[in-house]
Design a protein around this motif. Structure first.
Motif, PDB file in Angstrom:
ATOM      1  N   UNK A 183       0.841  -1.200   0.000  1.00 37.00           N
ATOM      2  CA  UNK A 183       0.000   0.000   0.000  1.00 37.00           C
ATOM      3  C   UNK A 183       0.875   1.248   0.000  1.00 37.00           C
ATOM      4  N   UNK A 184       0.221   2.373  -0.260  1.00 43.63           N
ATOM      5  CA  UNK A 184       0.957   3.631  -0.391  1.00 43.63           C
ATOM      6  C   UNK A 184       0.128   4.790   0.126  1.00 43.63           C
TER       7      UNK A 184
ATOM      8  N   UNK B  99       5.784  10.885   1.614  1.00 37.99           N
ATOM      9  CA  UNK B  99       5.283   9.719   0.892  1.00 37.99           C
ATOM     10  C   UNK B  99       5.650   8.491   1.705  1.00 37.99           C
ATOM     11  N   UNK B 100       4.776   7.473   1.671  1.00 39.84           N
ATOM     12  CA  UNK B 100       5.038   6.269   2.469  1.00 39.84           C
ATOM     13  C   UNK B 100       4.520   5.039   1.748  1.00 39.84           C
ATOM     14  N   UNK B 101       5.246   3.939   1.886  1.00 39.32           N
ATOM     15  CA  UNK B 101       4.772   2.649   1.361  1.00 39.32           C
ATOM     16  C   UNK B 101       4.933   1.594   2.447  1.00 39.32           C
TER      17      UNK B 101
ATOM     18  N   UNK C  76       5.793   5.107  -5.442  1.00 40.92           N
ATOM     19  CA  UNK C  76       4.327   5.143  -5.457  1.00 40.92           C
ATOM     20  C   UNK C  76       3.802   5.255  -6.888  1.00 40.92           C
ATOM     21  N   UNK C  77       4.463   6.054  -7.714  1.00 35.73           N
ATOM     22  CA  UNK C  77       4.026   6.149  -9.111  1.00 35.73           C
ATOM     23  C   UNK C  77       4.132   4.790  -9.811  1.00 35.73           C
ATOM     24  N   UNK C  78       5.248   4.096  -9.576  1.00 33.17           N
ATOM     25  CA  UNK C  78       5.424   2.791 -10.214  1.00 33.17           C
ATOM     26  C   UNK C  78       4.431   1.777  -9.634  1.00 33.17           C
ATOM     27  N   UNK C  79       4.188   1.854  -8.340  1.00 37.06           N
ATOM     28  CA  UNK C  79       3.191   0.999  -7.680  1.00 37.06           C
ATOM     29  C   UNK C  79       1.822   1.188  -8.354  1.00 37.06           C
TER      30      UNK C  79
END
Lengths: 130, 382
Positions: B8-9, B212-214, B341-344
């Motif tokens: 998740x992000x 930003x966090x993942x 996050x963009x790639x996720x």
């Protein structure tokens, strides 16, 4: 920059003291303990020639606070005949003439003032050869 | 090593966020990542942050921030590698999960740049203080020297540089989280004010706040948190000389090449296997040099890639579909995680108008200083 920190840099900044690696012949400027090329630890002292040529350059328009009064000013990476490369300001020049390949001399100049006391800090600047 | 997934992000908008403190930003992004996964505990937290100490006078961020998140007691560490701090934090989290030490790990990045600090001076501390900064060089100045060397060696033009900014703004205009959601023209870029010749204002990423966090866990547990996990296939980190003058070829980012080689080897992939990439375009020239070092294009051809549309959405290999650092914004410690996050989103088919059709493999590249550190990660749709 407190003065002991400045004082420690004097051999490199004032006298352009460098070292040649006994293991691989690489020139190290400023000097350091271990050669980044071969990890050698034996060196012989070398003094850099006060001349060189521009490898790459720029003209700083948005300057750091301490240099705002001087902007715009040219900066360059200069290579000496020994193969050492230095980041320096380029003084007494037409800003447009400082391009890769430009021949320069390295002159002892005032670089900046430090802190509230305005301690004068010196080093080398490049000047194009005419 | 265990297989590791991103599950998740969470991310704040990037921009001048005057209402939000550093801790607010961290909590907002982290809480979103936790809630999206319905996770109420973590085993460890890694915080990517370049310079809380200089930007807002706050060091020792990890305990402060996990406490703010309600996780007092959790193992937490701040990770610093200048502008690559976020990517380095992800790598630390990845290694923690892959090793079996921890199961559920939060990797976050945060930077609060707009709180009155001398930003140019703080960023310059990612260069060599004695050999570079002392003499009056700035970060744009270092990249300007890289640009001039590239132009000299490869014939890269001012139009090539500007085309990177135009492309990334076109992408960023489609990103609701971007700092600048507007397109710019080639003429606007080429006529913007000079910062460090040949780089102009619109070649430079902005000063930004954001976080930003993942959330990471073993791939075997990913379904507890999401239906669509993304697997981390590889992590590569490398370093180079701090001072630009010490690199034999100033236009070649050797740390980027080395970090990419390590990642490609670990993934068992070649550059042609990448469908979409987020790379470190702190300045337009950086994207040009980075895509060469990643072997996306031949050496010296990075300048043409944006101009010909090769790296635009719809092109052969879209680079920076998020808008990149240029348009999305660059809160330095958060950038590496925002790239992830963009790639996720891309690999989950959740990138909306920016979606790269059928993207299965994505790459992130996050860089510190003038290229003295670089982190590359490769991700795969599961």
């Amino acid at each position: 920059m407190p003065s002991p920190r400045y004082w420690r840099e004097i051999p490199a900044r004032y006298r352009l003291e460098a070292a040649r690696c006994g293991g691989c012949g690489a020139i190290l400027y400023p000097v350091r303990r271990i050669c980044p090329a071969c990890r050698g630890e034996t060196f012989s002292p070398v003094k850099l020639s006060r001349r060189g040529k521009v490898i790459t350059s720029t003209v700083i328009h948005a300057a750091p606070t301490e240099f705002q009064m001087e902007a715009p000013y040219a900066m360059a990476v200069v290579e000496t005949p020994e193969g050492a490369r230095l980041m320096v300001q380029v003084a007494d020049c037409d800003l447009e003439e400082v391009v890769p390949g430009t021949e320069v001399t390295l002159e002892f100049r005032r670089i900046r003032k430090e802190g509230k006391g305005g301690i004068l800090c010196y080093g080398h600047k490049a000047v194009p050869v005419r | 090593m265990r297989e590791v997934a991103v599950v998740s992000a969470g991310m704040t908008p990037f921009g001048e966020l005057w209402r939000h403190s550093l801790r607010d930003l961290f909590v907002e992004a982290s809480l979103e990542a936790l809630r999206n996964a319905r996770a109420d505990s973590v085993d460890a937290v890694y915080v990517g942050n370049m310079s809380g100490g200089q930007f807002v006078g706050q060091e020792h961020l990890a305990p402060l921030l996990v406490d703010q998140l309600g996780f007092r007691g959790v193992a937490a560490t701040r990770v610093e590698s200048a502008c690559a701090s976020g990517g380095a934090a992800l790598r630390a989290a990845f290694l923690d999960v892959a090793s079996g030490m921890s199961d559920v790990v939060l990797a976050a990045g945060v930077e609060k740049m707009n709180d009155g600090a001398d930003v140019t001076g703080v960023l310059a501390s990612a260069a060599d203080q004695e050999a570079e900064v002392y003499h009056g060089v700035t970060f744009p100045g270092l990249y300007a020297m890289i640009a001039r060397a590239h132009m000299e060696q490869h014939g890269t033009t001012l139009e090539d540089l500007a085309a990177v900014s135009v492309k990334n703004h076109r992408h960023g205009a489609l990103n609701p989280k971007a700092q600048f959601r507007q397109e710019v023209t080639l003429e606007q870029v080429m006529n913007s004010s000079l910062v460090a010749d040949p780089l102009r204002l619109l070649h430079c990423s902005p000063v930004s706040d954001g976080a930003a966090a993942v959330l990471l866990c073993p791939l075997s547990r990913a379904k507890e948190f999401t239906d669509r996990p993304v697997r981390i296939r590889a992590s590569g980190l490398a370093t180079s000389s701090m001072a630009l003058a010490e690199r034999r070829d100033p236009a070649f980012l050797d740390a980027v090449r080395l970090s990419a080689s390590r990642a490609y080897k670990m993934a068992g992939l070649s550059p042609s296997g990448i469908d979409v990439a987020e790379v470190h375009d702190c300045f337009s020239i950086a994207e040009i040099c980075v895509i060469e070092a990643l072997c996306f294009v031949e050496p010296g051809r990075g300048g043409q890639a944006a101009r010909t549309g090769e790296t635009a959405l719809g092109g052969r290999l879209p680079v920076n579909p998020s808008g990149g650092l240029k348009s999305k914004g660059h809160p330095v410690g958060a950038t590496g995680i925002a790239q992830v996050i963009e790639i996720f989103d891309q690999l989950r088919g959740a990138a909306g108008e920016r979606q790269v059709a059928d993207a299965a493999i994505g790459l992130t590249q996050n860089m510190g200083g003038s290229g003295a550190s670089s982190v590359v990660h490769i991700f795969e749709r599961v």
